[in-house]
Design a protein around this motif. Structure first.
Motif, PDB file in Angstrom:
ATOM      1  N   ALA A  83     -42.108  12.889  47.522  1.00  0.00           N
ATOM      2  CA  ALA A  83     -43.576  12.820  47.435  1.00  0.00           C
ATOM      3  C   ALA A  83     -44.228  13.309  48.727  1.00  0.00           C
ATOM      4  O   ALA A  83     -45.251  14.007  48.696  1.00  0.00           O
ATOM      5  CB  ALA A  83     -44.008  11.382  47.130  1.00  0.00           C
ATOM      6  N   VAL A  84     -43.645  12.961  49.864  1.00  0.00           N
ATOM      7  CA  VAL A  84     -44.188  13.411  51.152  1.00  0.00           C
ATOM      8  C   VAL A  84     -44.058  14.925  51.284  1.00  0.00           C
ATOM      9  O   VAL A  84     -44.979  15.603  51.774  1.00  0.00           O
ATOM     10  CB  VAL A  84     -43.470  12.689  52.306  1.00  0.00           C
ATOM     11  CG1 VAL A  84     -43.857  13.295  53.650  1.00  0.00           C
ATOM     12  CG2 VAL A  84     -43.820  11.208  52.303  1.00  0.00           C
ATOM     13  N   ALA A  85     -42.933  15.485  50.857  1.00  0.00           N
ATOM     14  CA  ALA A  85     -42.751  16.941  50.914  1.00  0.00           C
ATOM     15  C   ALA A  85     -43.785  17.660  50.048  1.00  0.00           C
ATOM     16  O   ALA A  85     -44.318  18.710  50.429  1.00  0.00           O
ATOM     17  CB  ALA A  85     -41.333  17.303  50.459  1.00  0.00           C
ATOM     18  N   GLU A  86     -44.104  17.082  48.893  1.00  0.00           N
ATOM     19  CA  GLU A  86     -45.121  17.683  48.029  1.00  0.00           C
ATOM     20  C   GLU A  86     -46.504  17.624  48.683  1.00  0.00           C
ATOM     21  O   GLU A  86     -47.280  18.579  48.609  1.00  0.00           O
ATOM     22  CB  GLU A  86     -45.144  16.961  46.683  1.00  0.00           C
ATOM     23  CG  GLU A  86     -46.119  17.567  45.686  1.00  0.00           C
ATOM     24  CD  GLU A  86     -46.101  16.835  44.363  1.00  0.00           C
ATOM     25  OE1 GLU A  86     -46.847  17.245  43.451  1.00  0.00           O
ATOM     26  OE2 GLU A  86     -45.355  15.845  44.242  1.00  0.00           O
ATOM     27  N   ARG A  87     -46.798  16.518  49.342  1.00  0.00           N
ATOM     28  CA  ARG A  87     -48.088  16.400  50.029  1.00  0.00           C
ATOM     29  C   ARG A  87     -48.197  17.388  51.181  1.00  0.00           C
ATOM     30  O   ARG A  87     -49.275  17.924  51.451  1.00  0.00           O
ATOM     31  CB  ARG A  87     -48.275  14.969  50.538  1.00  0.00           C
ATOM     32  CG  ARG A  87     -48.754  13.996  49.470  1.00  0.00           C
ATOM     33  CD  ARG A  87     -48.682  12.581  49.966  1.00  0.00           C
ATOM     34  NE  ARG A  87     -49.367  11.629  49.094  1.00  0.00           N
ATOM     35  CZ  ARG A  87     -48.868  11.146  47.954  1.00  0.00           C
ATOM     36  NH1 ARG A  87     -47.648  11.541  47.571  1.00  0.00           N
ATOM     37  NH2 ARG A  87     -49.543  10.281  47.218  1.00  0.00           N
ATOM     38  N   ILE A  88     -47.110  17.621  51.887  1.00  0.00           N
ATOM     39  CA  ILE A  88     -47.118  18.613  52.972  1.00  0.00           C
ATOM     40  C   ILE A  88     -47.488  19.983  52.428  1.00  0.00           C
ATOM     41  O   ILE A  88     -48.329  20.698  52.989  1.00  0.00           O
ATOM     42  CB  ILE A  88     -45.753  18.638  53.672  1.00  0.00           C
ATOM     43  CG1 ILE A  88     -45.522  17.334  54.447  1.00  0.00           C
ATOM     44  CG2 ILE A  88     -45.652  19.836  54.621  1.00  0.00           C
ATOM     45  CD1 ILE A  88     -44.122  17.205  55.012  1.00  0.00           C
ATOM     46  N   GLU A  89     -46.878  20.363  51.306  1.00  0.00           N
ATOM     47  CA  GLU A  89     -47.174  21.666  50.709  1.00  0.00           C
ATOM     48  C   GLU A  89     -48.628  21.744  50.248  1.00  0.00           C
ATOM     49  O   GLU A  89     -49.308  22.764  50.443  1.00  0.00           O
ATOM     50  CB  GLU A  89     -46.233  21.892  49.521  1.00  0.00           C
ATOM     51  CG  GLU A  89     -46.330  23.268  48.889  1.00  0.00           C
ATOM     52  CD  GLU A  89     -45.783  24.366  49.777  1.00  0.00           C
ATOM     53  OE1 GLU A  89     -46.144  25.534  49.560  1.00  0.00           O
ATOM     54  OE2 GLU A  89     -44.987  24.053  50.694  1.00  0.00           O
ATOM     55  N   MET A  90     -49.128  20.668  49.649  1.00  0.00           N
ATOM     56  CA  MET A  90     -50.514  20.664  49.167  1.00  0.00           C
ATOM     57  C   MET A  90     -51.502  20.790  50.314  1.00  0.00           C
ATOM     58  O   MET A  90     -52.455  21.584  50.255  1.00  0.00           O
ATOM     59  CB  MET A  90     -50.764  19.372  48.381  1.00  0.00           C
ATOM     60  CG  MET A  90     -50.008  19.274  47.075  1.00  0.00           C
ATOM     61  SD  MET A  90     -50.057  17.602  46.376  1.00  0.00           S
ATOM     62  CE  MET A  90     -51.802  17.399  46.090  1.00  0.00           C
ATOM     63  N   HIS A  91     -51.302  20.024  51.375  1.00  0.00           N
ATOM     64  CA  HIS A  91     -52.245  20.073  52.496  1.00  0.00           C
ATOM     65  C   HIS A  91     -52.184  21.419  53.213  1.00  0.00           C
ATOM     66  O   HIS A  91     -53.209  21.907  53.713  1.00  0.00           O
ATOM     67  CB  HIS A  91     -51.941  18.941  53.469  1.00  0.00           C
ATOM     68  CG  HIS A  91     -52.436  17.601  53.011  1.00  0.00           C
ATOM     69  ND1 HIS A  91     -53.760  17.232  53.076  1.00  0.00           N
ATOM     70  CD2 HIS A  91     -51.787  16.548  52.464  1.00  0.00           C
ATOM     71  CE1 HIS A  91     -53.910  16.009  52.595  1.00  0.00           C
ATOM     72  NE2 HIS A  91     -52.728  15.563  52.223  1.00  0.00           N
TER      73      HIS A  91
END
Length: 408
Positions: A83-91
């Motif tokens: 989930a954190v890796a996905e948030r990094i990509e989104m931001h």
């Protein structure tokens, strides 16, 4: 006879050699027959396979019991990591998008303002009624459109939005590395000390401090009071360590040093960035109001521009000033500067709160190791251990002109 002798002299029997070449036979490798296994091991394997359908464990192979709480906790940590890796990509993607917004909207509004100003200037010198009316109408429409665009742009502050997402990306990367380090360094027997709920609270705190959507959750870009963002949790400021029974690296001298460093951070670094943030916020408010106000004045003046009237002069001056203000605000990225100061103020607030919460813990065995805590603080402030101790000695209850941080 003579002919036979001559032929034997010309071709002696010793010089005759065989010219027939025999081909080499290719080598054939026979398969290696494995050694017969011990009958007892074979019987154990057959019993194992017949019982549960799995192969027996090898010597250097470890298994995680899926019914144990440690394995469930490991799976939860890996789920949070994804989930954190996905948030990094989104931001990251949103930061690039909003930075492009700032550039495109800045260029578009400036071109509209300059075009409308030019039309108003030409209309002021024109003599024909039809051309004069067309130029006045066109410049009025363009100034009105520029006013509406500036109201929206100044409300959302694209440069500040991009800086928010860049800060969020950096903080989520820190959390990602922390989870990876936790999974790599702790064995399965010690993972019971990991609080999955604390890590999830950290993720939600970052989501709240740096929201992705614009509508409903966007941070107020013009608050009545400049405040630092809070992206940490209470459990994060007080990290518990494994006491070694020998003071856990803490002593009275180190505690006194930490108190002096916290006092310098609060009195110098945090206070300075709060002042700078307030100044930048006030400048941004003035520029955000001035831009649409000037384009609105130019829109009204363009209606009366023509035949050497004052309307053309007012329109040209207001349009030129509006273009300059827009360039200063968005070309200079004043909103990004405000967000940068907010982030720095939050960073020093986090350091101050971490030191205070650590020292408030009376049991030194439950604190983070003192030597590790001091080293981490020196790295975050950009000072060596000797420089950190010298700063604490210089302070010693007195005000110093030196800042605690050397990084920014």
């Amino acid at each position: 006879m003579s002919s036979l002798q001559n032929s034997s002299l010309l071709f002696p029997s010793t010089t005759l050699k065989s010219a027939i070449s025999v081909p080499k036979i290719p080598s054939i490798r026979l398969p290696i027959i494995p050694k017969p296994q011990n009958s007892s091991n074979l019987v154990d394997k057959l019993k194992f396979n017949h019982g549960n359908g799995r192969k027996p464990p090898q010597k250097n192979e470890t298994f995680i019991n899926p019914k144990s709480p440690n394995s469930n906790q490991t799976l939860q940590l890996y789920a949070i990591l994804e989930a954190v890796a996905e948030r990094i990509e989104m931001h990251q993607n949103v930061a690039v998008q909003r930075d492009n917004w700032n550039k495109l909207l800045l260029n578009s509004t400036n071109m509209i303002i300059l075009s409308a100003t030019t039309m108003a200037g030409v209309a002021a010198t024109s003599t024909g009624d039809s051309s004069h009316l067309a130029l006045n109408l066109s410049s009025t429409l363009l100034f009105t459109a520029a006013t509406g665009m500036l109201l929206i742009i100044n409300k959302i502050q694209p440069s500040q939005l991009a800086e928010e997402q860049r800060n969020a990306t950096r903080l989520f990367k820190q959390l990602y590395k922390r989870i990876e380090t936790t999974l790599a360094t702790l064995d399965h027997s010690n993972r019971s000390a990991i609080s999955v709920n604390a890590i999830m609270e950290k993720v939600f705190a970052l989501d709240e401090a740096f929201p992705l959507p614009l509508l409903g959750k966007m941070i107020d870009k013009f608050p009545s009071r400049f405040e630092a963002p809070i992206w940490w949790t209470k459990s994060e400021t007080r990290r518990e360590g494994n006491g070694n029974g020998n003071g856990n690296g803490w002593n009275e001298e180190l505690e006194s040093e930490m108190r002096e460093i916290a006092r310098v951070i609060k009195g110098k670094d945090s206070e300075d960035y709060m002042k700078l943030g307030n100044i930048a916020l006030k400048i941004n408010k003035i520029l955000a109001v001035s831009g649409p106000l000037l384009t609105g004045i130019a829109a009204v003046g363009s209606v009366f521009a023509g035949n050497g009237s004052w309307g053309g002069i007012v329109t040209a001056m207001a349009g030129a000033l509006a273009c300059t203000v827009n360039m200063l605000e968005h070309g200079g990225q004043v909103g990004m500067v405000v967000e940068m100061y907010r982030n720095y103020a939050g960073f020093f607030s986090l350091l101050e709160e971490t030191i205070e919460s650590t020292l408030d813990e009376c049991d030194v065995e439950r604190r983070e190791n003192g030597e590790i805590f001091e080293m981490n603080l020196s790295l975050q402030l950009g000072r060596s251990l000797s420089e950190l101790r010298d700063l604490a000695r210089k302070s010693n209850g007195r005000d110093v002109d030196e800042f605690a941080s050397k990084l920014f």
